[in-house]
Design a protein around this motif. Structure first.
Motif, PDB file in Angstrom:
ATOM      1  N   LYS A   1      60.203  59.413  46.718  1.00  0.00           N
ATOM      2  CA  LYS A   1      61.265  58.962  45.648  1.00  0.00           C
ATOM      3  C   LYS A   1      61.118  59.984  44.336  1.00  0.00           C
ATOM      4  O   LYS A   1      60.141  60.607  44.010  1.00  0.00           O
ATOM      5  CB  LYS A   1      60.855  57.483  44.966  1.00  0.00           C
TER       6      LYS A   1
ATOM      7  N   ASN B   1      69.983  60.787  51.220  1.00  0.00           N
ATOM      8  CA  ASN B   1      69.171  59.507  51.309  1.00  0.00           C
ATOM      9  C   ASN B   1      69.769  58.287  50.566  1.00  0.00           C
ATOM     10  O   ASN B   1      70.925  58.443  50.123  1.00  0.00           O
ATOM     11  CB  ASN B   1      67.647  59.726  50.932  1.00  0.00           C
TER      12      ASN B   1
ATOM     13  N   SER C   1      66.649  64.676  46.880  1.00  0.00           N
ATOM     14  CA  SER C   1      67.016  64.409  48.224  1.00  0.00           C
ATOM     15  C   SER C   1      67.178  65.700  49.198  1.00  0.00           C
ATOM     16  O   SER C   1      66.593  65.756  50.173  1.00  0.00           O
ATOM     17  CB  SER C   1      68.357  63.663  48.446  1.00  0.00           C
TER      18      SER C   1
ATOM     19  N   THR D   1      68.284  62.923  41.420  1.00  0.00           N
ATOM     20  CA  THR D   1      68.233  62.315  42.668  1.00  0.00           C
ATOM     21  C   THR D   1      68.851  63.135  43.808  1.00  0.00           C
ATOM     22  O   THR D   1      68.363  62.877  44.696  1.00  0.00           O
ATOM     23  CB  THR D   1      68.874  60.866  42.648  1.00  0.00           C
TER      24      THR D   1
ATOM     25  N   ALA E   1      68.948  56.499  48.079  1.00  0.00           N
ATOM     26  CA  ALA E   1      69.166  56.760  46.598  1.00  0.00           C
ATOM     27  C   ALA E   1      70.329  57.771  46.339  1.00  0.00           C
ATOM     28  O   ALA E   1      71.014  57.583  45.024  1.00  0.00           O
ATOM     29  CB  ALA E   1      67.827  57.130  45.953  1.00  0.00           C
TER      30      ALA E   1
END
Length: 212
Positions: free
Chosen positions: A205, A39, A185, A181, A41
């Motif tokens: 998130k 994604n 994802s 992160t 991020a």
């Protein structure tokens, strides 16, 4: 969970070696492994980790679906297993070498233990999550929406560097956040593909503030 994960290089549609050697081809991070696997991020996180914005193509439009299918097949007879989602090969603009990032899954029929290896900072994601300067994992429960699908209730997704292990130096928080992160994802992508109820409880998130 901090031990080495011994997997064969199987992921990303079976054409990893060919794609990696196609030096005249590169893709951006959002095109890696499967649609939606990396994604927005995680795109930025991969640049933090590797220093690269371009990567060898993985040929893996169905990488996450293939990994979810493998997980489901292994789960039925034995209730546990490990496998690969995708391998990521950076192409730094400087032309220097960069380590492969491997994303793998691990499943278990029992909840994760509360203890987390000292190497990892515990993060409030899913059932258990942790991040280090060279790897991170997210474990989530999975109750399938489709009751005809059978697999264990606990799935872990790892993102880890394949470089030689090194001691952490300086402020490693940006690297920890970046690996977390990326793991988040791919965990979200796997939870969606597996049809886990409420995406295994994962939020849209990543939660990067260490758990108390």
């Amino acid at each position: 969970m901090a031990g080495s994960l011994g997997f064969g290089a199987v992921g990303c549609g079976g054409s990893d070696e060919t794609d990696r050697n196609a030096a005249d081809e590169s893709v951006t991070a959002d095109k890696l492994c499967a649609v939606g696997a990396v994604n927005k991020a995680a795109v930025g996180a991969l640049e933090v980790i590797t220093g690269a914005t371009l990567f060898a193509p993985t040929g893996g439009e169905s990488a996450v679906a293939a990994a979810a299918g493998e997980l489901t097949r292994e789960a039925a007879p034995v209730g546990s297993g490990t496998g690969e989602v995708c391998s990521i090969y950076p192409r730094p603009e400087s032309g220097g070498p960069a380590a492969e990032i491997r994303v793998v899954w691990r499943l278990s029929s029992t909840p994760p233990k509360e203890d987390t290896a000292l190497k990892f900072t515990r993060l409030p994601m899913g059932e258990k999550a942790g991040a280090a300067h060279d790897s991170a994992f997210v474990t989530f429960p999975c109750s399938p929406k489709d009751e005809s699908r059978e697999f264990p209730d606990h799935v872990s997704v790892w993102a880890r560097s394949q470089a030689m292990p090194t001691e952490a130096e300086g402020d490693v928080r940006p690297l920890k956040n970046a690996y977390a992160t990326v793991a988040h994802s791919f965990a979200m992508a796997m939870a969606r593909e597996l049809g886990c109820e409420e995406n295994g409880g994962l939020k849209a998130k990543p939660s990067l503030i260490p758990a108390s």
